[in-house]
Design an enzyme around this catalytic site. Sequence first.
Site, mmCIF file in Angstrom:
data_model
loop_
_atom_site.group_PDB
_atom_site.id
_atom_site.type_symbol
_atom_site.label_atom_id
_atom_site.label_comp_id
_atom_site.label_asym_id
_atom_site.label_seq_id
_atom_site.Cartn_x
_atom_site.Cartn_y
_atom_site.Cartn_z
ATOM 1 N N GLU A 1 44.797 41.597 29.206
ATOM 2 C CA GLU A 1 43.871 42.670 28.822
ATOM 3 C C GLU A 1 43.946 43.027 27.344
ATOM 4 O OE1 GLU A 1 45.152 45.663 31.543
ATOM 5 O OE2 GLU A 1 43.644 45.120 33.057
ATOM 6 N N ASP B 1 34.454 39.118 34.631
ATOM 7 C CA ASP B 1 34.719 40.561 34.611
ATOM 8 C C ASP B 1 35.064 41.021 33.203
ATOM 9 O OD1 ASP B 1 37.002 38.910 34.992
ATOM 10 O OD2 ASP B 1 38.203 40.614 35.638
ATOM 11 N N TYR C 1 22.491 22.248 33.704
ATOM 12 C CA TYR C 1 22.497 22.940 32.424
ATOM 13 C C TYR C 1 22.344 21.967 31.257
ATOM 14 C CZ TYR C 1 24.468 26.798 35.167
ATOM 15 O OH TYR C 1 24.682 27.782 36.097
ATOM 16 N N HIS D 1 37.202 36.890 40.363
ATOM 17 C CA HIS D 1 36.727 36.598 39.014
ATOM 18 C C HIS D 1 37.676 35.578 38.379
ATOM 19 C CE1 HIS D 1 33.150 38.829 38.090
ATOM 20 N NE2 HIS D 1 33.632 39.919 38.651
#
Length: 436
Positions: free
Chosen positions: A414, A141, A338, A136
Amino acid sequence: MLHKVIYSGLLLSTLSAPSFAAAPDQQLNKNLKKANHSVSEKVITWRRHLHQYPELSNREFETAKYITKHLKALGLEVQTGIAHTGVVAKLKGGKKGPLVALRADMDALPVTEQVDLPFASTQTSTYRGNEVGVMHACGHDNHVAILMAVAESLAKIQDDLAGDVLFVFQPAEEGAPEGEEGGAELMLKEGLFKEKPDAVFGLHVTSSLNTGQIGFREGPLMASEDSFTINVQGRQTHGSRPWNGVDPIVASSQIIMATQTISSRQVDVTKAPSVISFGAINGGVRSNIIPDSVELIGTIRTFDQAMRADIKKRLVKTAEMVAESGGAKADVHIDHGYPVTVNDVKLTQKMTPTLTKVAGAENIITTDLITGAEDFSYYALETPGLFFFLGVTPQGQDAKTAASNHSPQFFADEQALQLGVNAMTQLVVDYFAMKK
């Protein structure tokens, strides 16, 4: 997200954005804060699991099962198998109101992780016929874990919500495998917005900002992305006698130089920037043989949909006419990628106070235009959208030198996850309050 994100460092708080008309009641905000706090540890647990077991585009089978189990446990209406592995859930608020969509992308990249973590990925897979590591490396994630937490938090205050929420867990943002469809475009094609949301919100983690910071801008944010192949056909001859053939190498070099005038001389540079870049030239085998053909491949980046279409036409015309002038022939194939990712101006202005309230004015950053691309753009073409960036480089570390998204050394702090949860949930609650 494709390519590294770059920021200007200007404070968004210097903009005069209007405040929204109505604020959610204080008790609802207290309940929301309590609900968000209750998932603060869970979001980290979910993220670590997802990080350890990444899956490539259109192959997010276990990821989809993990998400589905969680959403069903919350009592939500869940649909699976959309665009191959996509998962969609709907939460019905206790009060009548608008529908808001929230999107998280699920896929990982063919990158071998080089970050020393106890939950580092050791997964491998096959990519274009080669055995590769899977990581990732773009941070999806984190996106999935945040949206799982947002779903649980909003489910806890469901009866107080004045509207409905559509949770979109999307596969293949990094691009579907060759020969397959996927991503946001396929989800829409399969009826994702059959009930059209009133607004759509999304976020993306970035190492270019520090933990605690949020970055975005009004209007065009990220570029469109189109790739092209130009096959230049000549006629082979000996290098000592070029007049006996047609030289596709010279024709190709002239095409490359001529196309550079499209952005600099043929389109209005004051309207929006654009880039035409060549990434490879393939042709010839010996120093004394002029080959039959040359292949050129490259990319086009723009920030305006009309300009995008115009540049494509000019590229084809330029290549064909330059080749013809030398007796060669150019066949141009454009792979339409895109669209431009555009933050709806009115929606962005209305929701700026919400993001400022959540992160603090000193942590709101106005981004520069970003030449990378994002398929969130497809959703924002269907309904007003707001896409923002969440900093994940630890505070005290220079974000300018941090390993970028897509790097095998990409690292996400995190501690940034909770801000993502707080921002997404508050956007929903405040948007509903505006629509009362």
